[in-house]
Design a protein around this motif. Structure first.
Motif, short mmCIF file in Angstrom:
data_model
loop_
_atom_site.label_atom_id
_atom_site.label_comp_id
_atom_site.label_asym_id
_atom_site.label_seq_id
_atom_site.Cartn_x
_atom_site.Cartn_y
_atom_site.Cartn_z
N LYS A 99 29.78 -75.22 13.27
CA LYS A 99 30.70 -73.60 12.96
C LYS A 99 30.60 -73.08 15.10
N LEU A 100 29.11 -72.42 15.04
CA LEU A 100 28.46 -72.09 16.53
C LEU A 100 29.13 -73.12 17.71
N GLU A 101 28.72 -74.03 17.37
CA GLU A 101 29.24 -75.23 18.83
C GLU A 101 31.36 -75.55 18.55
N ARG A 102 31.79 -75.32 17.61
CA ARG A 102 32.66 -74.78 17.07
C ARG A 102 33.89 -73.51 18.18
N HIS A 103 33.33 -73.08 18.26
CA HIS A 103 33.43 -71.45 18.68
C HIS A 103 32.90 -71.97 20.06
N ILE A 104 31.81 -71.52 21.01
CA ILE A 104 31.49 -72.40 21.87
C ILE A 104 32.13 -73.40 23.08
N SER A 105 32.71 -74.18 22.16
CA SER A 105 33.15 -75.29 22.99
C SER A 105 34.56 -74.62 23.53
N ARG A 106 35.47 -73.96 21.85
CA ARG A 106 37.20 -73.58 22.22
C ARG A 106 36.54 -72.46 23.52
N LEU A 107 35.69 -72.01 23.52
CA LEU A 107 35.53 -70.59 24.52
C LEU A 107 34.95 -71.23 25.72
N ASP A 108 33.77 -71.87 25.86
CA ASP A 108 32.93 -71.70 26.82
C ASP A 108 33.09 -73.68 26.82
N PRO A 109 33.76 -74.58 27.06
CA PRO A 109 33.55 -76.20 27.08
C PRO A 109 32.66 -76.57 27.68
N ASP A 110 32.41 -76.01 28.79
CA ASP A 110 31.19 -76.48 30.01
C ASP A 110 29.89 -76.24 28.69
N ARG B 124 5.86 -70.44 16.17
CA ARG B 124 6.54 -69.57 15.27
C ARG B 124 7.62 -69.20 15.39
N LEU B 125 7.76 -67.89 16.52
CA LEU B 125 8.83 -67.88 16.92
C LEU B 125 10.65 -68.16 16.66
N LEU B 126 10.22 -69.29 17.40
CA LEU B 126 11.30 -70.21 18.00
C LEU B 126 12.08 -70.29 16.25
N TYR B 127 11.21 -70.72 15.21
CA TYR B 127 10.96 -71.18 14.10
C TYR B 127 12.46 -69.77 13.90
N ASP B 128 11.66 -68.63 14.15
CA ASP B 128 12.11 -66.94 13.23
C ASP B 128 13.98 -67.48 14.29
N LEU B 129 13.97 -67.46 15.10
CA LEU B 129 14.97 -67.40 16.15
C LEU B 129 15.56 -68.25 15.48
N GLU B 130 15.57 -69.44 15.09
CA GLU B 130 16.14 -70.62 14.61
C GLU B 130 16.79 -70.25 13.10
N ASP B 131 16.17 -69.23 12.75
CA ASP B 131 16.36 -68.57 11.58
C ASP B 131 17.70 -67.95 11.76
N VAL B 132 17.78 -66.95 12.81
CA VAL B 132 18.71 -66.17 12.94
C VAL B 132 20.12 -67.04 13.25
N PHE B 133 19.95 -67.89 13.82
CA PHE B 133 21.26 -68.61 14.28
C PHE B 133 21.83 -69.20 12.86
N GLY B 134 21.00 -69.44 12.01
CA GLY B 134 21.33 -69.66 10.56
C GLY B 134 22.36 -68.51 10.27
N GLU B 135 21.36 -67.99 10.09
CA GLU B 135 22.35 -66.01 9.78
C GLU B 135 24.12 -66.26 10.15
N ILE B 136 24.03 -66.85 11.46
CA ILE B 136 25.28 -66.61 12.71
C ILE B 136 26.45 -67.76 11.68
N GLU B 137 25.84 -69.03 11.62
CA GLU B 137 25.80 -69.89 11.58
C GLU B 137 26.93 -69.40 10.20
N GLU B 138 26.52 -69.29 9.23
CA GLU B 138 26.77 -69.16 7.93
C GLU B 138 27.87 -67.38 7.92
N GLU B 139 28.14 -66.70 8.68
CA GLU B 139 28.74 -66.00 9.07
C GLU B 139 29.60 -65.84 10.35
N LEU B 140 29.73 -67.63 10.03
CA LEU B 140 31.18 -67.66 12.09
C LEU B 140 32.42 -68.23 10.69
N GLY B 141 33.11 -68.57 10.93
CA GLY B 141 34.00 -69.34 9.78
C GLY B 141 34.99 -69.93 10.94
#
Length: 112
Positions: free
Chosen positions: A25-36, A95-112
């Motif tokens: 979902k994140l990639e789909r939004h990014i590729s639509r808005l900024d393909p590069d 360990r903090l990079l894992y936390d960052l991935e968790d936040v992006f997991g939340e972002i992924e869930e919230e994107l339509g």
């Protein structure tokens, strides 16, 4: 530090395939808005490093709203990761990079 050489630590993406494979979902939004940007297959760490630019660039989009709701947490993680890398506390940075991935997991869930 050496007179003519310097050690550096870099964060590279290690997705199963690419960003789309991990966060479609994140990639789909990014590729639509900024393909590069999408073609570069950025790491999550790289995305957070340019968060304010992304928020500006994605003005008026659902992606901006979702990123904005996580902005403070993402910026705090980014700051702490940078500090740990600078201090060569790489296990803590990881360990903090894992936390960052968790936040992006939340972002992924919230994107339509």
């Amino acid at each position: 530090m050496s007179k003519y050489m310097q050690l550096t630590v870099t964060v590279h993406p290690y997705y199963p395939g690419d960003l789309e494979g991990a966060y479609p979902k994140l990639e789909r939004h990014i590729s639509r808005l900024d393909p590069d940007l999408a073609k570069r297959n950025p790491s999550l760490y790289e995305l957070v490093g340019q968060l304010d630019q992304l928020l500006y660039h994605f003005e008026g989009t659902p992606l901006r709203e979702v990123l904005l709701s996580h902005r403070e947490k993402l910026q705090k993680l980014n700051k702490n990761i940078k500090e740990n890398i600078a201090e060569w506390k790489l296990a803590q940075a990881d360990r903090l990079l894992y936390d960052l991935e968790d936040v992006f997991g939340e972002i992924e869930e919230e994107l339509g």
